[in-house]
Design an enzyme around this catalytic site. Structure first.
Site, PDB file in Angstrom:
ATOM      1  N   ASP A 295       4.207 -31.954  28.361  1.00  0.00           N
ATOM      2  CA  ASP A 295       5.003 -33.055  27.819  1.00  0.00           C
ATOM      3  C   ASP A 295       6.313 -32.485  27.266  1.00  0.00           C
ATOM      4  O   ASP A 295       6.417 -32.130  26.105  1.00  0.00           O
ATOM      5  CB  ASP A 295       4.192 -33.727  26.703  1.00  0.00           C
ATOM      6  CG  ASP A 295       4.934 -34.897  26.074  1.00  0.00           C
ATOM      7  OD1 ASP A 295       6.087 -35.163  26.469  1.00  0.00           O
ATOM      8  OD2 ASP A 295       4.356 -35.539  25.176  1.00  0.00           O
ATOM      9  N   ASP A 554       0.074 -42.716  30.568  1.00  0.00           N
ATOM     10  CA  ASP A 554       1.084 -41.807  30.024  1.00  0.00           C
ATOM     11  C   ASP A 554       0.346 -40.650  29.330  1.00  0.00           C
ATOM     12  O   ASP A 554      -0.871 -40.697  29.178  1.00  0.00           O
ATOM     13  CB  ASP A 554       1.915 -42.624  29.021  1.00  0.00           C
ATOM     14  CG  ASP A 554       3.095 -41.872  28.453  1.00  0.00           C
ATOM     15  OD1 ASP A 554       3.519 -40.876  29.061  1.00  0.00           O
ATOM     16  OD2 ASP A 554       3.590 -42.290  27.387  1.00  0.00           O
ATOM     17  N   ARG A 614       2.352 -40.210  34.521  1.00  0.00           N
ATOM     18  CA  ARG A 614       3.389 -39.216  34.219  1.00  0.00           C
ATOM     19  C   ARG A 614       2.961 -37.838  34.737  1.00  0.00           C
ATOM     20  O   ARG A 614       3.740 -37.118  35.331  1.00  0.00           O
ATOM     21  CB  ARG A 614       3.654 -39.166  32.716  1.00  0.00           C
ATOM     22  CG  ARG A 614       4.924 -38.408  32.402  1.00  0.00           C
ATOM     23  CD  ARG A 614       5.308 -38.546  30.951  1.00  0.00           C
ATOM     24  NE  ARG A 614       4.380 -37.838  30.078  1.00  0.00           N
ATOM     25  CZ  ARG A 614       4.531 -37.748  28.764  1.00  0.00           C
ATOM     26  NH1 ARG A 614       5.564 -38.325  28.162  1.00  0.00           N
ATOM     27  NH2 ARG A 614       3.656 -37.087  28.017  1.00  0.00           N
ATOM     28  N   ASP A 630      10.536 -38.452  30.129  1.00  0.00           N
ATOM     29  CA  ASP A 630      11.504 -38.796  29.075  1.00  0.00           C
ATOM     30  C   ASP A 630      12.883 -38.195  29.313  1.00  0.00           C
ATOM     31  O   ASP A 630      13.254 -37.181  28.724  1.00  0.00           O
ATOM     32  CB  ASP A 630      10.962 -38.329  27.722  1.00  0.00           C
ATOM     33  CG  ASP A 630       9.703 -39.085  27.354  1.00  0.00           C
ATOM     34  OD1 ASP A 630       9.379 -40.078  28.035  1.00  0.00           O
ATOM     35  OD2 ASP A 630       9.042 -38.673  26.388  1.00  0.00           O
TER      36      ASP A 630
END
Ligand code: NOJ
Length: 957
Positions: A295, A554, A614, A630
Site C-alpha cells: 500500500d 481495497d 487494488r 492512490d
C-alpha cells in the site's frame, strides 16, 4: 528488572506503532514516505542475490542423471560450492512455449508452489520434444522449429527459435538457489547478527528450528542433506530487522534467483505494477524493479518501487519477433535489468560510431524471489499477438464484463448518506451527464465493519439502490478484507471461531491495524475460507444488498498500518502450512476471486458481475478490474497513468484504469478536464477523490469545463459498441485493449518506446493532452501505408509521419484508422442500459484503396447467455463501392431490436448518384437517401433501416 525493561520497550514499540498509524493519516496530503519501504540494501535476500558476480556459476548439470520422456526431460544440477543437488525439469508446451522448473532434489521442507488453478488456469498442455544430442558437454532437444541447448559446466540453457538465439538462462551465471537447511548451532546460541541484538532480547525465544510437524520421510531427507551441505552464513539469513520489525525467518534463507538474457532485444516491457515508463529501464543506477504488493499511497513516479500489484511477466520485442517469460512465483521478487546498448556511456556510443561497431543488442535480466521455486514459462511468440495468446493460455483472460461496468463510474470517499447519493444522482441527470455506477467508500459501514451499513446515514439501502436501478444504474460498496476484532461483529467472530484467520508466528490470530483499528484477516489462501467469504455476499447474508449492488475490494495487499512496510509480517502463517513470505503477492487475488464468486452466486451464475481490486497477481484478470491506487491530482500523475495502464494491459490486466482527477489534492479545472479526456479511453473509467478534497463532480465545475467533460463522456458512451466488441475479442484471444503502438506496428522501431499515445484495439489512435496549458501536440501516425482520420473533423493524416495538431481545451486528438469500420450509438442517454435498444451508426473510414472492414459483437449485455450461443458477431466490409454485413460466427444467434440508423463513409471521393440496399431477408433493392459533404469528403447514408442481425449489401453508384 529484565521484565520491567522489556515492558518499557514493548510500550515504546506500541507508541511507535501508534505514531506510525497517526502519520498514515497525517501524511495523506504529502509525498510517499519512502522510509516505510525497503530498498534492496535493506532486504537480505535482495542484497545476497544482487551481489552475485557474473561468470562464477557453481552449478553443473549432472549428465548421467538425465531422464528423457516424450514431453519433458529432467536432470540434476549440482552446486559445487556446497554439494546441494537440485532437480531441473524442462517441458515442451503447446502453443510454442517451454517451461523450466528448478527445485531442491531432497528439500528438508517442501517448498511452496502456487496451486494449479489459482494463477495458472490449468496444468499447461504438454507438447512432444526430441532429444537430438547428448554428450559430456551438452544436451540438445528440439520442439518444432525451436531448440534448447543445455550446457553442462557451468550450467546454462540457450533457447533458439529457427536457429536464432532468443533467450538464455543462467548465461551470466547468476543462479542462486538457497536450499532449506538447519540453523547452525552457533547461530542458535548467539543470535544471527549484531543488528538483531535488540529484538532478540525483547521477543520470545525463537522456536527450535524446523520444529513444526514434518511429513513422513522428511526427517530422513533432512539428515541426508545435512551430511552433504556446507553453507556460508550471512547476518540476515536467520532473522532480519527493518525499522522496528523483526522477521523471525524460522526456515532461514530460501531465495531463488537466475538470470535471463534476451539476445537481439533492446526493449523489454511488463512486470507491473510500477509508476514508470512502459519500456522498462536499466537498473544499473537504481534499485531493481520490485514486485511486492504494498500500500504505497501517493507513490513516487518513474522509479522501480513496488506498488499494489504484481505480474511477473516480461516481454522482449524487436523488429523480428516478440518473446516473453512468466516467472511463476508469488513471493517478493526483484528484477534487475541491464542492456549492452542502454548502459553504454555517451563516449562509447561515439566510439562505436567512429569504429562502426555492429554489436548485437542484448537485454539481460536477473530475477530473484525470497522463496518458492524457479518456475519459468518461456513464451516464444513470435508475433506480439502470439505472446499475448500464449500468456492467456496459461493464466486466462478477462471474461466479457457487463456493459455498465465499462461505462462511467462516479466515486468519492465518501458519499455521506442516502440524500447525498440521491442528490449526486439527480445532478448527473439535471446536467445531462451520463453515468452508470455510484460508489460508497468505507464510511457507509457501521464502524468499518464490512457487510454492514451506518444505519443513521443509510437507513434504507435497498430503497436507495432501487432508485438507482430504475435508471439502469448500480451501486458499489467497498468490502475490505480486514475484519474489526469486535465481539459483536459476526463476520469476525464467525471467522475467528472457525479458525479462519491468518495466524502470527506464535500461532495466535494475527492482530494488526487498519481502518477499523485492531483487525484480523481471513486466510483467503484456503479454499474453505474463500467459500465462507463467498457465502457472505448472498442477499440473505449481506443485509441491505440487492442484485444491483456490486463490490470494491481495497487494502487487499493486504494493508496493515502497523505492519512492516504497511503489510503482513512475513512470518504470518497460513492454513496451508506456508508463511506469507512464500505467497504474499497472490493473497489479494484470492480476496477478489472469492468476492467475485460471491456476486456471481447471487444469481445462480446467470448474471455477470463486477469487482474492482487494488492488489493483483497474474490471473487476477479472470476475476476483477484493477485500478492504479492512490495517485495525486497532478499533471505528472495524469501523464504516468498512460504507461501504467499500457503495462497492465500488456500483462493481461486489460480491465484497468486510474482514478480520474487524481485521488489526493485538488486538481485545477484544466487538469480535471484533461483527465476526463484521457480517462474516457481507460478500459476502466472511474472518477475518485480523497475524503479531504473539495467536491469535484463534473456538474460542479464551471460551465465551460463541464460541457467539455460531458462531451468526453458522451464520446465514451457513443463508442461503447466498439469497446464491448474489444472486450469480447480480448476474452477470446487475450490481446490488450489499451495497447502500445508496437503491438500493431511491430516493425516500426520508432514506436517501441512510445507511451504517451496508444491504440484502442486496432482502429482508434489517441494522444490525450497531459501537459498543462498545452494547445497543440505532436502525434505520431503509425503505418507507412495507413491513413488516419480525425474523429471530429475527418481530416486525413498520412501514416508513418509525426504531425503537430491543434488541441485546444475542448479537443482530444483521436483518430480512426483508414480501412476500419466502427459501430457507434450516437443518441445521448443517462446510462448505458438505456442504450440497449438504441440504433447504431457505422463509421466507415476508407483506406487508400477505398476499402474498409470492421466487426461488431453484441448480446444481452449483462448475462452469461452469450456462452450458450445467444450473441451476434458480425463483420462489415466495404469494397468496390459495396458495403455488406455478414455473420462471422454461425454459432451465435441473438434476437435484438437494435438496427442501423445511419452510415457515414469517410474519405469518399465524390457525391454518388444513387445508393440502394438489398436486404437478403427477402426484400427487393430499396433506394436510400444520402448527403455528401465535399469538404469533409464524407457521405452520410440515412436510415438503411436494417436490423443489426440482417444480411444486406448497400451499393453506391
Ligand atoms: C485506499 C484506496 O486506495 C482509496 O481509493 C480509498 O478511497 C481509501 N482506501 C478509503 O477506503
Amino acid at each position: 528488572m529484565a521484565m520491567s525493561i522489556q515492558c518499557a520497550l514493548i510500550s515504546q514499540i506500541k507508541m511507535l506503532q501508534l505514531l506510525f498509524c497517526l502519520s498514515y493519516f497525517v501524511i495523506l496530503s504529502s509525498a510517499v514516505s519512502r522510509e516505510n519501504f525497503k530498498t534492496c540494501e535493506q532486504s537480505g535476500f535482495c542484497k545476497r542475490n544482487r551481489a552475485m558476480q557474473p561468470g562464477q556459476s557453481p552449478y553443473i548439470a549432472l549428465i548421467d542423471s538425465l531422464q528423457v520422456q516424450a514431453n519433458s526431460l529432467n536432470i540434476q544440477l549440482l552446486n559445487k560450492n556446497n554439494n546441494v543437488r537440485l532437480k531441473l525439469e524442462a517441458y515442451g508446451l503447446q502453443d510454442n512455449m517451454f517451461r523450466v522448473k528448478i527445485n531442491e532434489l531432497s528439500p528438508i521442507k517442501e517448498r511452496y508452489e502456487i496451486p494449479v488453478g489459482d494463477s495458472l488456469i490449468e496444468e499447461p498442455r504438454l507438447h512432444n520434444i526430441n532429444l537430438s544430442q547428448k554428450d559430456k558437454d551438452k544436451i540438445v532437444f528440439t520442439m518444432d522449429s525451436n531448440k534448447v541447448v543445455i550446457s553442462v559446466e557451468p550450467f546454462r540453457m540457450d533457447i533458439y527459435s529457427n536457429d536464432d538465439p532468443v533467450i538464455s538462462i543462467n548465461a551470466q551465471g547468476l543462479m542462486k538457489f538457497e536450499h532449506y537447511r538447519k540453523k547452525e548451532s552457533w547461530l542458535i546460541n548467539t543470535g544471527s547478527s549484531i543488528f538483531s541484538w535488540f529484538t532478540n532480547h525483547f521477543r520470545e525465544a525463537p522456536p527450535a528450528e524446523n520444529e513444526e510437524e514434518k511429513p513422513e520421510g522428511e526427517e530422513k531427507k533432512e539428515e541426508e542433506n545435512a551430511v552433504e551441505t556446507k553453507t556460508e552464513e550471512e547476518p540476515d539469513m536467520w532473522e532480519e530487522t527493518f525499522k522496528t520489525f523483526t522477521d523471525s525467518k524460522p526456515h532461514g534463507p530460501s531465495s531463488v534467483g537466475i538470470d535471463v538474457s534476451f539476445p537481439g532485444f533492446e526493449d523489454v516491457y511488463g512486470i507491473p505494477e510500477h509508476a514508470d515508463t512502459m519500456a522498462l529501464k536499466t537498473t544499473k543506477t537504481t534499485d531493481p524493479y520490485r514486485l511486492f504488493n504494498l500500500d504505497v499511497f501517493e507513490y513516487e513516479l518513474y522509479n522501480p518501487m513496488a506498488l499494489y500489484g504484481a505480474v511477473p511477466l516480461m516481454y522482449a520485442h524487436n523488429e523480428m519477433r516478440t518473446v516473453g517469460i512468466f516467472w511463476h512465483n508469488a513471493a517478493e521478487t526483484w528484477i534487475d535489468i541491464s542492456s549492452n546498448t542502454a548502459d553504454k556511456s555517451v563516449f562509447s556510443h561515439i566510439a562505436d560510431f567512429v569504429k562502426g561497431n555492429n554489436e548485437i543488442p542484448q537485454t539481460d535480466t536477473h530475477w530473484f524471489s525470497e522463496s518458492g521455486v524457479i518456475d519459468i514459462f518461456i513464451l516464444l511468440g513470435p508475433t506480439p499477438s502470439n505472446v499475448f495468446k500464449q500468456y492467456a493460455r496459461l493464466t486466462g483472460t478477462t471474461p466479457l464484463p457487463p456493459l455498465y461496468s465499462i461505462a462511467y463510474h462516479q466515486c468519492r470517499w465518501n458519499y455521506n448518506d442516502q440524500d447525498d447519493v440521491k442528490s449526486v444522482d439527480a445532478n448527473f441527470d439535471k446536467y445531462d451527464i451520463p453515468y452508470d455506477v455510484i460508489w460508497l467508500d468505507i464510511e457507509h459501514t457501521d464502524g468499518k465493519k464490512y457487510f454492514t451499513w451506518a444505519h443513521e446515514k443509510f437507513p434504507h439501502p435497498e430503497e436507495m439502490i432501487k432508485n438507482l436501478s430504475v435508471k439502469g444504474r448500480k451501486l458499489v460498496t467497498i468490502v475490505d478484507p480486514h475484519l474489526k476484532r469486535e465481539d459483536g461483529y459476526s463476520v469476525y467472530t464467525d471467522a475467528r471461531d472457525k479458525g479462519y484467520l491468518v495466524k502470527n508466528k506464535d500461532g495466535n490470530d494475527y492482530d494488526g491495524w487498519c481502518w477499523p483499528g485492531s483487525s484480523s484477516w481471513p486466510d483467503f489462501t484456503s479454499a474453505e475460507v474463500r467459500e465462507w467469504w463467498t457465502s457472505k455476499f448472498s442477499l440473505s447474508e449481506y443485509k441491505g444488498s440487492t442484485p444491483d449492488l456490486i463490490v470494491w475490494n481495497d487494502m487487499n495487499e493486504p494493508s496493515v498500518f502497523n505492519g512492516p512496510e504497511i503489510t503482513f509480517h512475513k512470518d504470518v502463517k497460513h492454513m496451508n502450512g506456508y508463511e506469507n513470505r512464500d505467497l504474499h503477492n497472490i493473497y489479494g487475488l484470492y480476496v477478489h476471486q472469492a468476492t467475485m464468486d460471491g456476486l456471481l452466486r447471487r444469481s445462480g451464475g446467470k448474471e455477470r458481475s463486477f469487482v474492482l481490486t487494488r492488489a493483483f497477481f497474474a490471473g487476477s484478470q479472470r476475476h476483477s478490474a484493477v485500478w492504479t491506487g492512490d495517485n495525486i491530482g497532478e499533471w505528472s500523475h495524469l501523464k504516468v497513468s498512460i504507461p501504467m495502464i499500457l503495462s497492465l494491459n500488456l500483462a493481461g490486466i486489460t480491465f484497468s484504469g486510474a482514478d480520474v482527477g487524481g485521488f489526493f489534492k485538488n486538481p485545477e479545472h484544466e487538469l480535471i478536464t484533461r483527465w476526463y479526456q484521457t480517462g474516457v479511453f481507460y478500459p476502466f473509467l472511474r472518477a475518485h477523490a480523497h475524503l479531504d478534497t473539495k467536491r469535484r463532480e463534473p456538474y460542479l465545475l464551471p460551465e465551460e469545463h463541464m460541457n467539455i467533460i460531458r462531451e468526453a463522456l458522451r464520446l465514451r458512451y457513443s463508442l461503447l459498441p466498439y469497446w464491448y466488441t474489444l472486450f469480447y475479442q480480448a476474452e477470446q484471444d487475450g490481446l490488450p485493449i489499451f495497447r502500445p503502438l508496437w503491438v500493431d506496428y511491430p516493425k516500426s522501431k520508432e514506436v517501441f518506446r512510445m507511451d504517451d499515445q496508444f491504440l484502442l484495439g486496432s482502429s482508434i489512435l489517441a494522444k490525450p493532452i497531459t501537459d498543462q496549458g498545452t494547445t497543440n501536440t505532436n502525434v505520431h501516425f503509425p503505418g507507412r501505408h495507413d491513413i488516419w482520420y480525425d474523429i471530429d473533423t475527418y481530416e486525413v493524416y498520412d501514416g508513418g509521419v509525426t504531425k503537430n495538431v491543434a488541441a485546444p481545451l475542448d479537443k482530444i486528438p483521436v483518430y480512426q484508422k483508414g480501412g476500419s469500420i466502427i459501430p457507434r450509438k450516437l443518441r445521448p442517454r443517462r446510462s448505458s442500459s438505456l442504450m440497449y435498444q438504441d440504433p447504431f451508426t457505422l463509421i466507415v473510414c476508407l483506406d487508400q484503396q477505398g476499402n474498409a472492414k470492421g466487426e461488431i459483437y453484441l448480446d444481452d449485455y449483462h448475462t452469461f447467455q452469450y456462452r450458450n450461443g445467444e450473441y451476434l458477431h458480425r463483420e462489415f466490409t466495404f469494397n468496390n463501392n459495396n458495403l455488406s454485413s455478414k455473420n462471422i460466427d454461425p454459432k451465435g444467434q441473438f434476437n435484438t431490436r437494435e438496427w442501423i440508423e445511419k452510415i457515414i463513409i469517410v474519405g469518399y471521393p465524390k457525391n454518388p448518384l444513387n445508393i440502394s440496399i438489398k436486404n437478403f431477408s427477402g426484400e427487393n433493392s430499396k433506394r436510400l437517401a444520402h448527403k455528401y459533404n465535399s469538404e469533409e469528403k464524407s457521405l452520410t447514408i440515412r436510415k438503411p433501416g436494417v436490423n443489426i442481425a440482417d444480411v444486406w449489401t448497400i451499393t453506391i453508384e
